[in-house]
Design an enzyme around this catalytic site. Sequence first.
Site, PDB file in Angstrom:
ATOM      1  N   GLU A 194      75.575  -4.551  12.734  1.00 52.45           N
ATOM      2  CA  GLU A 194      77.324  -4.686  13.579  1.00 52.45           C
ATOM      3  C   GLU A 194      77.677  -3.430  14.329  1.00 52.45           C
ATOM      4  O   GLU A 194      78.571  -2.627  13.978  1.00 52.45           O
ATOM      5  CB  GLU A 194      78.723  -4.942  12.849  1.00 52.45           C
ATOM      6  N   GLU A 317      73.774 -11.231   6.720  1.00 56.25           N
ATOM      7  CA  GLU A 317      74.986 -10.761   5.405  1.00 56.25           C
ATOM      8  C   GLU A 317      75.791 -12.352   5.104  1.00 56.25           C
ATOM      9  O   GLU A 317      76.417 -12.735   6.159  1.00 56.25           O
ATOM     10  CB  GLU A 317      76.261  -9.724   6.174  1.00 56.25           C
TER      11      GLU A 317
HETATM   12  O1  AHR Z   1      78.268  -6.127   3.563  1.00 55.01           O
HETATM   13  C1  AHR Z   1      79.866  -5.493   2.865  1.00 55.01           C
HETATM   14  C2  AHR Z   1      79.943  -5.063   4.155  1.00 55.01           C
HETATM   15  O2  AHR Z   1      80.230  -6.154   5.010  1.00 55.01           O
HETATM   16  C3  AHR Z   1      78.560  -4.342   5.832  1.00 55.01           C
HETATM   17  O3  AHR Z   1      78.074  -2.971   4.708  1.00 55.01           O
HETATM   18  C4  AHR Z   1      78.983  -4.464   6.754  1.00 55.01           C
HETATM   19  O4  AHR Z   1      77.373  -4.734   7.216  1.00 55.01           O
HETATM   20  C5  AHR Z   1      79.956  -5.952   6.518  1.00 55.01           C
HETATM   21  O5  AHR Z   1      81.496  -5.361   7.053  1.00 55.01           O
END
Ligand code: AHR
Length: 514
Positions: A194, A317
């Site tokens: 991110e 994610e």
């Molecule tokens: O999964 C939780 C968080 O969500 C992670 O650390 C981040 O990459 C995302 O914003």
Amino acid sequence: MKRKLLTFFIGCVVATAMCAQTKITLNTDLGKTKISKHIYGHFAEHLGHCIYGGIYVGEKNTKIPHTAGIRNDIIQALKDLKIPNLRWPGGCFADAYQWKDGIGPKEKRPSMINVWWGGAKEDNSFGTHDFLDLCERIGAEPYLAGNVGSGTVKDLSDWVSYVNHPGGSPMADLRKQNGREKPWNVKMWGVGNEAWGCGGNMTAEYYANVYRQYATFMNDWSKDAKLYKIASGASDGDYAWTETLMKNIPHHMLAGVALHHYSVLSWQDKGPSVNFTEAQYFKTMEEAWKMEEFVAKHSTIMDKYDPQKKVDLIVDEWGGWYNVEDGTNPGFLYQQNTMRDAMIAGLTLNVFNNHADRVRGANLAQIVNVLQAVILTNEEKMILTPTYHVMKMYNVHQDATLIPIMIDAPQYEFQGKKLTAVSASASKDAAGKINISLTNIDYSKAHEVTINLRGENFSKVSGQLLSSPKINDHNTFEQPNKVAPKSFTGAKLDKGVLKLNIPAYSVIMLTVEK
Ligand code: AHR
């Protein structure tokens, strides 16, 4: 009275006859794309009780059975799940992580504060060796996320060398001194996480340059460890991010581009994980279905710069995100997991399978005790969630050949809005069996499904069903098996046509054989 009943009965028959059906056609002899097993990956961050108290209970623990500090029950559950890869140590934590603090004698390791997640003290007792040994025990490929936000090019270059150099280098010598002779040969590497947010608040143009710099010093130390480098990708529909990376990073330096999307009601109030309303359920499904649009549109942009589809889209994610359970640390992201989560998993995995020509990896967030977890723990107790069961049912698709699907599905309607109710995907395994996964997200209606199997003749069908009386049913430490898959015998196969009913909010996996 009698007349009323009769009218009602006739009305029902007519209504059923007019009821929209799910019609699926599968050309079982036509598949050519492999569904990468890496679509079924998981994610373990130093966050709340994912690592500490979840996966890892420490070498000195005398209450919970463990191997080198890793819970034995978790090792077994993860082996059963057939996890292809596990991403670590974050997430946001990855860009704060100093890997050198997590090697060597545990009592000498420095501590830090986990600024991203609840300000918890991180004592670094779970480090590189612990994680890579865990991956070996469960048979998963490690996916290491490098620190780009607060680390240096040298730190990341050294980490690659520490885990992959065969011997005769300062980093390989240090690894051997710490008890590991052979390199682990880790292939999957994230270059930051991110980068547009917690990974450094960079612009896409700036990050593309930073990526090129970091990637230059991440070496392939042997032919068994050719690195697969993944760029920190877009959030949701940020197509400009993907376009900039595809345009500005030479493709020989880029194996994959990431994408993150969470099914969240709103970042201000994410709603409860269990006692949700139908309106909240509908909104979660709407968010989950957006994965189809995001994957399709990011792929289209990638096609423009990479028509031969050499660069992979890695959704590293994804999952449902709700308010934390009452009484738990808001920074620990601990939430329950219901049939709603099973619906997110079933429909999302169908989306990924059907886009297997570009989506070649994904990681559910997260594996234990955090967000849409597959496992929850409480001291010596451990439970498997409905999401675990869906991931396990679907693992038959791993590395199988995608069967192209044509689907005409009914709609789930709520207050004038509509979503596709039934999603599906299908694959052929090495033995020639066809596995068909179906998910019906409808809040109240079962749907009839007709599947035409073209191209080959099949004689046998078997199945598994994940279903439960209430949409918010879930497993608890008191009732660990309330939601569990059962054998499904409701599919009838006749002259190449399968017919079945899929209950409201349920998942079915069918297997047909010759
Ligand atoms: O999964 C939780 C968080 O969500 C992670 O650390 C981040 O990459 C995302 O914003």
